[in-house]
Write a protein that holds these residues in place. Structure first.
Motif, PDB file in Angstrom:
ATOM      1  N   ILE A  72      41.627  37.426  28.971  1.00 40.85           N
ATOM      2  CA  ILE A  72      42.064  36.713  30.189  1.00 40.85           C
ATOM      3  C   ILE A  72      40.930  35.870  30.750  1.00 40.85           C
ATOM      4  O   ILE A  72      41.150  34.930  31.511  1.00 40.85           O
ATOM      5  CB  ILE A  72      42.581  37.714  31.243  1.00 40.85           C
ATOM      6  CG1 ILE A  72      43.268  36.986  32.404  1.00 40.85           C
ATOM      7  CG2 ILE A  72      41.455  38.604  31.770  1.00 40.85           C
ATOM      8  CD1 ILE A  72      44.524  36.259  32.004  1.00 40.85           C
ATOM      9  N   THR A  73      39.727  36.177  30.355  1.00 42.48           N
ATOM     10  CA  THR A  73      38.550  35.428  30.765  1.00 42.48           C
ATOM     11  C   THR A  73      38.539  34.023  30.157  1.00 42.48           C
ATOM     12  O   THR A  73      37.912  33.110  30.669  1.00 42.48           O
ATOM     13  CB  THR A  73      37.309  36.217  30.305  1.00 42.48           C
ATOM     14  OG1 THR A  73      37.117  37.295  31.206  1.00 42.48           O
ATOM     15  CG2 THR A  73      36.077  35.364  30.241  1.00 42.48           C
ATOM     16  N   ARG A 106      43.164  48.357  20.419  1.00 46.03           N
ATOM     17  CA  ARG A 106      43.466  48.364  21.853  1.00 46.03           C
ATOM     18  C   ARG A 106      44.805  47.698  22.100  1.00 46.03           C
ATOM     19  O   ARG A 106      45.567  48.106  22.966  1.00 46.03           O
ATOM     20  CB  ARG A 106      42.355  47.612  22.583  1.00 46.03           C
ATOM     21  CG  ARG A 106      42.214  47.955  24.056  1.00 46.03           C
ATOM     22  CD  ARG A 106      40.958  47.270  24.581  1.00 46.03           C
ATOM     23  NE  ARG A 106      40.748  47.430  25.993  1.00 46.03           N
ATOM     24  CZ  ARG A 106      41.606  47.080  26.947  1.00 46.03           C
ATOM     25  NH1 ARG A 106      42.766  46.590  26.636  1.00 46.03           N
ATOM     26  NH2 ARG A 106      41.280  47.251  28.225  1.00 46.03           N
TER      27      ARG A 106
ATOM     28  N   ALA B  78      38.991  35.776  36.884  1.00 42.96           N
ATOM     29  CA  ALA B  78      39.438  36.290  35.589  1.00 42.96           C
ATOM     30  C   ALA B  78      38.518  37.414  35.120  1.00 42.96           C
ATOM     31  O   ALA B  78      38.972  38.421  34.575  1.00 42.96           O
ATOM     32  CB  ALA B  78      39.479  35.162  34.564  1.00 42.96           C
ATOM     33  N   GLN B  79      37.220  37.238  35.364  1.00 46.18           N
ATOM     34  CA  GLN B  79      36.277  38.270  34.928  1.00 46.18           C
ATOM     35  C   GLN B  79      36.464  39.554  35.728  1.00 46.18           C
ATOM     36  O   GLN B  79      36.396  40.656  35.178  1.00 46.18           O
ATOM     37  CB  GLN B  79      34.841  37.772  35.066  1.00 46.18           C
ATOM     38  CG  GLN B  79      34.452  36.781  33.986  1.00 46.18           C
ATOM     39  CD  GLN B  79      33.011  36.330  34.115  1.00 46.18           C
ATOM     40  OE1 GLN B  79      32.088  37.140  34.069  1.00 46.18           O
ATOM     41  NE2 GLN B  79      32.819  35.040  34.294  1.00 46.18           N
ATOM     42  N   ALA B  81      39.240  40.507  37.085  1.00 47.82           N
ATOM     43  CA  ALA B  81      40.500  41.072  36.591  1.00 47.82           C
ATOM     44  C   ALA B  81      40.271  41.788  35.263  1.00 47.82           C
ATOM     45  O   ALA B  81      40.825  42.865  35.012  1.00 47.82           O
ATOM     46  CB  ALA B  81      41.540  39.968  36.431  1.00 47.82           C
ATOM     47  N   CYS B  82      39.437  41.180  34.436  1.00 46.85           N
ATOM     48  CA  CYS B  82      39.158  41.740  33.116  1.00 46.85           C
ATOM     49  C   CYS B  82      38.513  43.127  33.238  1.00 46.85           C
ATOM     50  O   CYS B  82      38.936  44.085  32.581  1.00 46.85           O
ATOM     51  CB  CYS B  82      38.256  40.772  32.356  1.00 46.85           C
ATOM     52  SG  CYS B  82      37.963  41.246  30.665  1.00 46.85           S
ATOM     53  N   GLU B  85      41.059  45.590  34.634  1.00 46.49           N
ATOM     54  CA  GLU B  85      42.053  45.970  33.636  1.00 46.49           C
ATOM     55  C   GLU B  85      41.486  46.984  32.672  1.00 46.49           C
ATOM     56  O   GLU B  85      42.164  47.933  32.269  1.00 46.49           O
ATOM     57  CB  GLU B  85      42.536  44.716  32.889  1.00 46.49           C
ATOM     58  CG  GLU B  85      43.820  44.898  32.115  1.00 46.49           C
ATOM     59  CD  GLU B  85      43.614  45.458  30.722  1.00 46.49           C
ATOM     60  OE1 GLU B  85      44.586  45.910  30.129  1.00 46.49           O
ATOM     61  OE2 GLU B  85      42.461  45.461  30.212  1.00 46.49           O
ATOM     62  N   ALA B  86      40.230  46.778  32.290  1.00 45.64           N
ATOM     63  CA  ALA B  86      39.611  47.678  31.310  1.00 45.64           C
ATOM     64  C   ALA B  86      39.578  49.117  31.820  1.00 45.64           C
ATOM     65  O   ALA B  86      39.973  50.050  31.110  1.00 45.64           O
ATOM     66  CB  ALA B  86      38.199  47.189  30.982  1.00 45.64           C
ATOM     67  N   PHE B  89      43.137  50.573  32.075  1.00 45.11           N
ATOM     68  CA  PHE B  89      43.647  50.974  30.766  1.00 45.11           C
ATOM     69  C   PHE B  89      43.039  52.296  30.308  1.00 45.11           C
ATOM     70  O   PHE B  89      43.748  53.196  29.860  1.00 45.11           O
ATOM     71  CB  PHE B  89      43.367  49.877  29.741  1.00 45.11           C
ATOM     72  CG  PHE B  89      43.895  50.194  28.377  1.00 45.11           C
ATOM     73  CD1 PHE B  89      45.258  50.135  28.121  1.00 45.11           C
ATOM     74  CD2 PHE B  89      43.033  50.570  27.364  1.00 45.11           C
ATOM     75  CE1 PHE B  89      45.761  50.444  26.866  1.00 45.11           C
ATOM     76  CE2 PHE B  89      43.529  50.876  26.104  1.00 45.11           C
ATOM     77  CZ  PHE B  89      44.895  50.820  25.859  1.00 45.11           C
ATOM     78  N   HIS B  94      48.276  50.957  34.849  1.00 42.99           N
ATOM     79  CA  HIS B  94      48.657  49.588  34.509  1.00 42.99           C
ATOM     80  C   HIS B  94      48.367  48.681  35.686  1.00 42.99           C
ATOM     81  O   HIS B  94      48.218  49.138  36.812  1.00 42.99           O
ATOM     82  CB  HIS B  94      50.133  49.526  34.121  1.00 42.99           C
ATOM     83  CG  HIS B  94      50.389  50.052  32.743  1.00 42.99           C
ATOM     84  ND1 HIS B  94      50.629  49.241  31.662  1.00 42.99           N
ATOM     85  CD2 HIS B  94      50.405  51.305  32.260  1.00 42.99           C
ATOM     86  CE1 HIS B  94      50.798  49.973  30.581  1.00 42.99           C
ATOM     87  NE2 HIS B  94      50.683  51.244  30.912  1.00 42.99           N
ATOM     88  N   LEU B  95      48.270  47.391  35.368  1.00 43.58           N
ATOM     89  CA  LEU B  95      47.801  46.442  36.368  1.00 43.58           C
ATOM     90  C   LEU B  95      48.779  45.288  36.534  1.00 43.58           C
ATOM     91  O   LEU B  95      49.094  44.587  35.571  1.00 43.58           O
ATOM     92  CB  LEU B  95      46.440  45.890  35.911  1.00 43.58           C
ATOM     93  CG  LEU B  95      45.669  45.041  36.900  1.00 43.58           C
ATOM     94  CD1 LEU B  95      45.256  45.860  38.106  1.00 43.58           C
ATOM     95  CD2 LEU B  95      44.439  44.444  36.225  1.00 43.58           C
TER      96      LEU B  95
END
Lengths: 335, 335
Positions: A72-73, A106, B78-79, B81-82, B85-86, B89, B94-95
């Motif tokens: 997503i980055t 993943r 985005a970063q 969010a990344c 999310e990691a 997970f 879930h996101l």
DNA sequence: TGGCGCAACGTTAACGGTAACGAATTTTGT
DNA sequence: ACAAAATTCGTTACCGTTAACGTTGCGCCA
């Protein structure tokens, strides 16, 4: 955080059964106009919102779609996600974000975990997943849109959206030739990339159409990042100094190519022209501004979401043909 | 897409009650080791996965968190969010992704729609939402982490993560001064930006610490994009030609500043030094490579998610102090 | 006037789980 | 050896909503 009222609370307040309220909430017939208005007002006053979880359990529809992206980055995928989210929001849907970090294991795990959420569909941007796993995955979900993957036999629950890479590369070659360039070269992306392969095909088709021949030594593979583009271009220029035009796998690679050209004393676009691919925001930040193949990725995302909602809302519709998104050549300063 | 087995199917196949299966699935005591193993195997064989929707209805926990960002297309968010999310997970969460497109109405609507989903928490990156709406929002959710916003009185269900902009700007000024620069300038971002305000504060504090005085004409506001930085810098240089160092609001602005310097015949970093903020990927693509304040945004995202999961899992813990993320000065070529 | 049809509502049973409590059966303590 | 306690498992009642089917009451028409 105070407790939210349930449909039963509203029903009691209105002195009706909860089914009457349910019918009002879902705009279904079977309720008198007067009662309907009264309940509408009560809903407003009490701040009632239907519990989507309970609704999901009862209807087996969760108004939720997931988007699975490698990274997503990467603005490329972020733009797709953005378009998809916009349509989802418009239509009252929600969007799960799954980032696979370019890791197939993943990705499989993520897809697996999604099943438990009973989502209505999946937008799958999965360049690398083997075709078998891909088909296994698809069979687990009610609706899927596939991005940049080609299935041999179309399925009724799958929409496909592909970038017309062949056309894009052809347009680039055409523009090079039209502006008098004859000694073209290609900095291709990773060997494994589907997109990359198609761009090679388009490049060769473009050369053929212009009566030029494809020279294997005028092509170099690289990692799809700036540094990869710089190194590959440096090698290529050393091997074939008279090159006067470079088509790069993507914009990052194009920037690397321009840097390599400048490092070797060549001026862009005077001595050598460079065309990128994707038209990421970077393209208008670097100097010279990149001539590149623009893809409206937000539109891709919007289309992907629209298509999947069509499938969700009418699952019996016939299998849909693959959508091809045509890149557009944006002429700026680098070619 | 064949129907998935339910917990009742597994119970019948095992010849036990569904509660026994439920206990095995959730690793709860009260089941004999032998029975447990047998049920585990059956679960495996039948491919049973608990239905998270049903579970969510029963437990009022959905193992779902939402992240609300102004623009997912912006690598900055985005970063985050990344990283978020990691962690999500990893922990089996879930996101939801909500993109507000920098639009306050859409943001309010998005937050509103989320309530119906019974999510466990919200990661809110909302630079612009008025403080009242912000507090109203917070009260609707069980857990919230706030990014780059400061609440006057901390709440037990809210974690706060802020970038230490003051420190960052101070570090930059310190580096300028240490390398002999004395005529500093600041290309600040939008007037309304909280972050921008704090960076101004840090810049002024840095000057003060170095015994320099703050000159209002050595500061210019701009839109936080490259073109904004270029124009603002051009104006500033016209007004104050002897400037020998520029701290930019962010990296995009810094790139614009460098372009304006070059356009006016100045060489970076020889004639004028430029420092950016954020260390986005672009920083190592442009030339000269940007000296900038690095923020590990993925770590911010990870931290934000970890904190919200802590709140979710132990809601009675005391209110947590604000986390300050310290930027690090990365010295490259532009200063 | 009696029967029929329809509009407007209500009842009940799911959907797939979990929590709380209860009932056997086995183990433990003295 | 026998009561007390623990272990193992089952029953029942929800969670909030919708689908399917029942039940009124009223108007209409022969």
């Amino acid at each position: 955080m105070k407790k939210r009222p349930t449909i039963t609370d509203v029903a009691q307040a209105a002195g009706v059964s909860l089914m009457t309220v349910s019918r009002v909430v879902n705009d279904k017939p079977g309720v008198g106009e007067e009662t309907r208005q009264r309940i509408r007002q009560l809903i407003e006053e009490m701040g009632y919102r239907p519990n989507e979880i309970a609704r999901g359990l009862a209807t087996r529809q969760t108004a939720t779609v997931a988007i699975v992206v490698p990274d997503i980055t990467n603005p490329f995928f972020a733009q797709i996600a953005c378009g998809a989210e916009a349509v989802a929001f418009e239509k009252g849907y929600h969007l799960f974000l799954l980032n696979t970090a370019e890791n197939t294991d993943r990705e499989v795990a993520a897809l697996d975990s999604l099943q438990q959420k009973e989502i209505d569909g999946v937008l799958l941007c999965s360049p690398r997943l083997p075709i078998d796993d891909l088909e296994a995955t698809i069979s687990q979900f009610a609706a899927v849109t596939l991005f940049n993957r080609e299935l041999q036999n179309p399925l009724p629950n799958v929409a496909q959206i592909n970038i017309n890479d062949v056309l894009g590369a052809q347009l680039a070659v055409q523009h090079f030739v039209a502006s008098g360039r004859r000694r073209l070269a290609l900095i291709a992306g990773p060997v494994t990339s589907t997109s990359g392969q198609r761009r090679i095909d388009g490049y060769r088709a473009g050369l053929r159409a212009a009566g030029l021949i494809f020279e294997p030594q005028a092509m170099e593979h690289c990692q799809p990042v700036t540094e990869g583009g710089r190194m590959a271009t440096a090698q290529l220029l050393a091997r074939r100094p008279k090159t006067d035009a470079i088509l790069a796998f993507n914009d990052l690679v194009a920037v690397g190519a321009i840097q390599a050209c400048e490092d070797s004393g060549r001026r862009v676009p005077d001595d050598i022209a460079v065309i990128g691919f994707d038209d990421i925001p970077l393209a208008t930040i670097v100097r010279p501004h990149l001539t590149t193949l623009h893809i409206d990725l937000e539109e891709v995302g919007r289309l992907a979401m629209s298509k999947i909602l069509e499938i969700i809302q009418q699952p019996d519709a016939p299998a849909h043909a693959t959508h091809w998104i045509d890149p557009q050549l944006v002429i700026r300063d680098s070619a």
